[in-house]
Design a protein around this motif. Sequence first.
Motif, PDB file in Angstrom:
ATOM      1  N   LYS A  68      13.676 103.791  27.652  1.00 10.50           N
ATOM      2  CA  LYS A  68      12.356 104.929  27.113  1.00 10.50           C
ATOM      3  C   LYS A  68      10.792 104.913  27.723  1.00 10.50           C
ATOM      4  N   LEU A  69      10.654 103.955  28.625  1.00  5.04           N
ATOM      5  CA  LEU A  69       9.655 103.231  28.967  1.00  5.04           C
ATOM      6  C   LEU A  69       9.144 103.870  30.425  1.00  5.04           C
ATOM      7  N   GLY A  70       8.290 105.087  30.108  1.00  7.32           N
ATOM      8  CA  GLY A  70       7.828 106.048  31.123  1.00  7.32           C
ATOM      9  C   GLY A  70       7.230 105.419  32.763  1.00  7.32           C
ATOM     10  N   LYS A  71       6.919 104.361  33.017  1.00  3.13           N
ATOM     11  CA  LYS A  71       6.532 103.697  34.466  1.00  3.13           C
ATOM     12  C   LYS A  71       7.491 102.898  34.360  1.00  3.13           C
ATOM     13  N   VAL A  72       8.880 102.347  33.632  1.00  3.11           N
ATOM     14  CA  VAL A  72       9.795 101.462  34.797  1.00  3.11           C
ATOM     15  C   VAL A  72      10.782 102.635  34.699  1.00  3.11           C
ATOM     16  N   ARG A  73      10.655 104.420  34.893  1.00  3.73           N
ATOM     17  CA  ARG A  73      11.508 105.334  35.274  1.00  3.73           C
ATOM     18  C   ARG A  73      10.460 105.972  36.176  1.00  3.73           C
ATOM     19  N   GLN A  74       9.785 106.077  36.431  1.00  8.80           N
ATOM     20  CA  GLN A  74       8.405 106.620  37.451  1.00  8.80           C
ATOM     21  C   GLN A  74       9.434 106.146  38.460  1.00  8.80           C
TER      22      GLN A  74
ATOM     23  N   THR B 139      19.776 116.235  37.229  1.00  8.59           N
ATOM     24  CA  THR B 139      19.964 116.983  36.919  1.00  8.59           C
ATOM     25  C   THR B 139      18.490 118.260  37.361  1.00  8.59           C
ATOM     26  N   TYR B 140      17.785 117.690  36.197  1.00  4.59           N
ATOM     27  CA  TYR B 140      16.367 118.108  35.841  1.00  4.59           C
ATOM     28  C   TYR B 140      15.322 117.503  37.037  1.00  4.59           C
ATOM     29  N   LYS B 141      15.185 115.791  37.379  1.00  2.33           N
ATOM     30  CA  LYS B 141      14.477 115.696  37.854  1.00  2.33           C
ATOM     31  C   LYS B 141      14.795 114.179  38.963  1.00  2.33           C
ATOM     32  N   VAL B 142      15.449 113.628  39.373  1.00  4.87           N
ATOM     33  CA  VAL B 142      15.574 113.169  40.130  1.00  4.87           C
ATOM     34  C   VAL B 142      16.215 114.278  41.020  1.00  4.87           C
ATOM     35  N   LEU B 143      17.358 114.726  40.904  1.00  2.69           N
ATOM     36  CA  LEU B 143      17.100 116.049  43.068  1.00  2.69           C
ATOM     37  C   LEU B 143      17.503 117.700  41.483  1.00  2.69           C
TER      38      LEU B 143
ATOM     39  N   ASP C 211      28.081 102.511  18.972  1.00  2.00           N
ATOM     40  CA  ASP C 211      27.252 101.856  19.593  1.00  2.00           C
ATOM     41  C   ASP C 211      26.663 103.388  20.543  1.00  2.00           C
ATOM     42  N   LEU C 212      28.258 103.833  21.143  1.00  2.00           N
ATOM     43  CA  LEU C 212      28.021 104.779  21.365  1.00  2.00           C
ATOM     44  C   LEU C 212      27.439 106.520  21.041  1.00  2.00           C
ATOM     45  N   LYS C 213      27.604 106.113  19.457  1.00  2.00           N
ATOM     46  CA  LYS C 213      26.244 106.840  18.799  1.00  2.00           C
ATOM     47  C   LYS C 213      25.502 106.294  18.625  1.00  2.00           C
ATOM     48  N   ALA C 214      24.745 105.523  18.886  1.00  2.44           N
ATOM     49  CA  ALA C 214      23.401 104.885  18.813  1.00  2.44           C
ATOM     50  C   ALA C 214      22.768 104.820  20.425  1.00  2.44           C
ATOM     51  N   ARG C 215      23.812 105.322  20.975  1.00  2.00           N
ATOM     52  CA  ARG C 215      22.747 105.236  22.722  1.00  2.00           C
ATOM     53  C   ARG C 215      22.945 107.051  23.103  1.00  2.00           C
ATOM     54  N   ASP C 216      24.109 107.993  22.101  1.00  2.00           N
ATOM     55  CA  ASP C 216      23.999 108.636  22.627  1.00  2.00           C
ATOM     56  C   ASP C 216      22.709 109.762  21.576  1.00  2.00           C
ATOM     57  N   LYS C 217      22.364 108.680  20.761  1.00  2.00           N
ATOM     58  CA  LYS C 217      20.676 109.358  19.856  1.00  2.00           C
ATOM     59  C   LYS C 217      19.757 109.222  20.498  1.00  2.00           C
ATOM     60  N   GLN C 218      20.037 107.312  21.148  1.00  2.00           N
ATOM     61  CA  GLN C 218      18.900 106.899  21.842  1.00  2.00           C
ATOM     62  C   GLN C 218      18.937 108.087  23.079  1.00  2.00           C
ATOM     63  N   ASP C 219      19.423 107.942  23.959  1.00  2.00           N
ATOM     64  CA  ASP C 219      18.717 108.868  25.504  1.00  2.00           C
ATOM     65  C   ASP C 219      18.954 110.069  24.828  1.00  2.00           C
ATOM     66  N   SER C 220      19.685 111.291  24.029  1.00  2.00           N
ATOM     67  CA  SER C 220      18.761 112.354  24.328  1.00  2.00           C
ATOM     68  C   SER C 220      17.556 112.645  22.848  1.00  2.00           C
ATOM     69  N   GLU C 221      17.012 111.652  22.510  1.00  2.00           N
ATOM     70  CA  GLU C 221      15.724 112.071  21.427  1.00  2.00           C
ATOM     71  C   GLU C 221      15.085 111.434  21.943  1.00  2.00           C
TER      72      GLU C 221
ATOM     73  N   ALA D 286      11.508 110.534  23.671  1.00  2.00           N
ATOM     74  CA  ALA D 286      10.470 111.488  24.330  1.00  2.00           C
ATOM     75  C   ALA D 286      10.429 111.569  25.787  1.00  2.00           C
ATOM     76  N   ILE D 287      10.680 110.223  26.861  1.00  2.00           N
ATOM     77  CA  ILE D 287      10.633 110.910  28.086  1.00  2.00           C
ATOM     78  C   ILE D 287      12.300 111.055  28.047  1.00  2.00           C
ATOM     79  N   ASP D 288      12.498 112.004  29.249  1.00  2.00           N
ATOM     80  CA  ASP D 288      13.397 112.800  30.124  1.00  2.00           C
ATOM     81  C   ASP D 288      14.635 112.340  29.559  1.00  2.00           C
ATOM     82  N   PRO D 289      14.450 113.209  28.175  1.00  2.00           N
ATOM     83  CA  PRO D 289      16.014 113.197  27.306  1.00  2.00           C
ATOM     84  C   PRO D 289      17.144 113.474  28.174  1.00  2.00           C
TER      85      PRO D 289
END
Length: 227
Positions: free
Chosen positions: A108-114, A137-141, A180-190, A192-195
């Motif tokens: 979820k952290l912007g600088k880490v992702r960069q 598909t939309y950020k890395v490549l 856990d899977l539902k929680a991670r899906d939610k976290q990954d798709s919601e 703010a940065i690069d969901p």
Amino acid sequence: MSFQIAIDGPVAAGKGTVAKLLAKRLNFLYVDTGATYRVAALLAKQAGIDWTNDDEVAACVDKAQIDMHNPSDAESDGRQTTVLVDGADVSWAIRTEDMGKGASAVAKLGKVRQVLVKKQQDIAASQDVVMEGRDITYKVLPNAQLKIYLTANEEKRAHRRHQELLVRGEDVEYETVLSDLKARDKQDSERAIDPLQIVEDAWVLDTSNLTIEQVVDQIEAKVNQLR
Ligand code: DC
């Protein structure tokens, strides 16, 4: 230019298994970008840095040399890929549920992702790759010749993930894996940065009722059409 296959999808959609087999058939490099987020979580934990501290986690990851390669014969112990951090083999240390949670948190952290996206792009710059993750598909490549959104229903995914953990000796209930899977899906798709998202030009492949072989066959046929 190298041939790039970008695969995104939710937790336990089979991205790793499919990407790995596909890469082997095509003789491409397989790159598991989730592993890099898991490495970030592991490094932070070892250094006593909180998984919410963007500056410190990013600085710690930036300094680390992350290498990935297809497992050699000596390393063939069921792993999909060998992951080295400054030369140390962390292939299994990053595969626990704890590191999965940590990876989702640091992702979820912007600088880490960069920092990590740059490392991933460097890997793909000079070779044919099958790269899988959440933002490939939309950020890395974004110019990948083939973009795939690989998915399956929640129960199928939780079941697959549960089996994987049991085989590895992690004693965990199916219900825990599902929640856990539902929680991670939610976290990954919601986040703010690069969901996690489905891009317009992605081929959405639902694997709920397909075998791994069928999925790989379909993708290989598509690659052969495109090449
Ligand atoms: O695929 P995985 O379970 O190893 O991924 C671990 C976490 O890393 C996952 O919760 C989301 C994050 N991730 C990401 O944000 N972007 C990627 N390209 C790959 C993984």
